[in-house]
Design an enzyme around this catalytic site. Structure first.
Site, mmCIF file in Angstrom:
data_model
loop_
_atom_site.group_PDB
_atom_site.id
_atom_site.type_symbol
_atom_site.label_atom_id
_atom_site.label_comp_id
_atom_site.label_asym_id
_atom_site.label_seq_id
_atom_site.Cartn_x
_atom_site.Cartn_y
_atom_site.Cartn_z
ATOM 1 N N LEU A 141 45.410 39.665 44.813
ATOM 2 C CA LEU A 141 45.461 38.614 43.802
ATOM 3 C C LEU A 141 45.242 39.282 42.450
ATOM 4 O O LEU A 141 44.486 40.249 42.339
ATOM 5 C CB LEU A 141 44.371 37.557 44.034
ATOM 6 N N ASP A 142 45.895 38.760 41.420
ATOM 7 C CA ASP A 142 45.712 39.313 40.082
ATOM 8 C C ASP A 142 44.252 39.198 39.651
ATOM 9 O O ASP A 142 43.512 38.321 40.119
ATOM 10 C CB ASP A 142 46.597 38.588 39.073
ATOM 11 N N LYS A 143 43.869 40.058 38.740
ATOM 12 C CA LYS A 143 42.481 40.110 38.278
ATOM 13 C C LYS A 143 41.973 38.751 37.809
ATOM 14 O O LYS A 143 40.873 38.329 38.170
ATOM 15 C CB LYS A 143 42.356 41.138 37.149
ATOM 16 N N ASP A 144 42.767 38.043 37.009
ATOM 17 C CA ASP A 144 42.309 36.776 36.437
ATOM 18 C C ASP A 144 42.599 35.576 37.327
ATOM 19 O O ASP A 144 42.365 34.437 36.928
ATOM 20 C CB ASP A 144 42.948 36.566 35.061
ATOM 21 N N THR A 145 43.116 35.819 38.529
ATOM 22 C CA THR A 145 43.420 34.736 39.466
ATOM 23 C C THR A 145 42.281 34.582 40.467
ATOM 24 O O THR A 145 41.832 35.555 41.056
ATOM 25 C CB THR A 145 44.725 35.021 40.231
#
Length: 219
Positions: A141-145
């Site tokens: 998952l993306d860092k900010d997700t």
């Protein structure tokens, strides 16, 4: 020197290269020595000659020739602070003998990278829960997700889950927070995404913005 040994490939060790399996069991034996023993026929699988790249299967018998006793010191595990260990364990929403599901918080990278020293892969050391190895990542998952992140507790399960994600046998659902009530309530949004620069030298605060298709070429 040790004597000749015969080891059986376990169910969770199947479908991996022989040399990698060998190094897991005998980390003090260098790769060159493993290749030489294969060439000379000293290492055998089910009685037959093999190459270092031969993939082993569950139930096969591996003949191990006499090996030196001077094992190299074990590699130290990554250190996880008590605070981080508590945080990542509190994020566990499901666990069984095969997988761990985390509710990954936003702002925490899945893997390490440039200037990223605190990430799920490293904190997974605190998620062994009695097993010898830390759980393995099978997707990202993306860092900010924020959202559910699945980790495999064994090598065999990691291979199966990685293939499931690669072949899209898994179903992913993403939820987004929006301002106001969309009209109509159902439909498909076809907008491009562009990266808006953040502030500071490291680009902190970087965001993704939606752009109407007619404006994509101009961005």
């Amino acid at each position: 020197m040790t004597g000749v040994q015969t080891l059986t490939i376990g169910a969770d060790e199947a479908d991996q290269r022989l040399d990698r399996w060998f190094r897991r069991h005998f980390p003090h034996v260098p790769q060159g020595r493993i290749e030489k023993m294969c060439r000379k026929g000293e290492i055998r699988v089910d009685g037959g000659r093999v190459k270092p790249a031969t993939r082993v299967e569950a139930g096969q018998s591996v003949r191990i020739p006499p090996l030196p006793d001077d094992a190299a010191p074990a590699q130290p595990r990554e250190t996880v602070s008590d605070t981080d260990a508590t945080m990542i364990r509190d994020a566990v929403i499901y666990r069984d003998d095969h997988i761990i599901a985390l509710n990954k918080p936003p702002g925490l990278p899945t893997q390490g990278g440039s200037k990223q020293t605190r990430h799920v892969d490293g904190l997974a050391e605190a998620l062994r829960f009695g097993l010898d190895e830390k759980p393995r990542l099978v997707h990202r998952l993306d860092k900010d997700t924020s959202g559910v992140l699945v980790l495999a507790r064994t090598r065999r399960i990691a291979g199966a889950l990685t293939e499931a994600f690669r072949s899209r046998d898994t179903r992913k659902i993403y939820w987004a927070v929006c301002a106001g009530v969309p009209q109509p309530r159902m439909g498909t949004i076809r907008y491009g995404l562009v990266k808006a620069p953040g502030h500071g030298r490291g680009g902190e605060g970087e965001k993704m913005h939606c752009v109407h298709p007619r404006d994509v070429d101009a961005t």
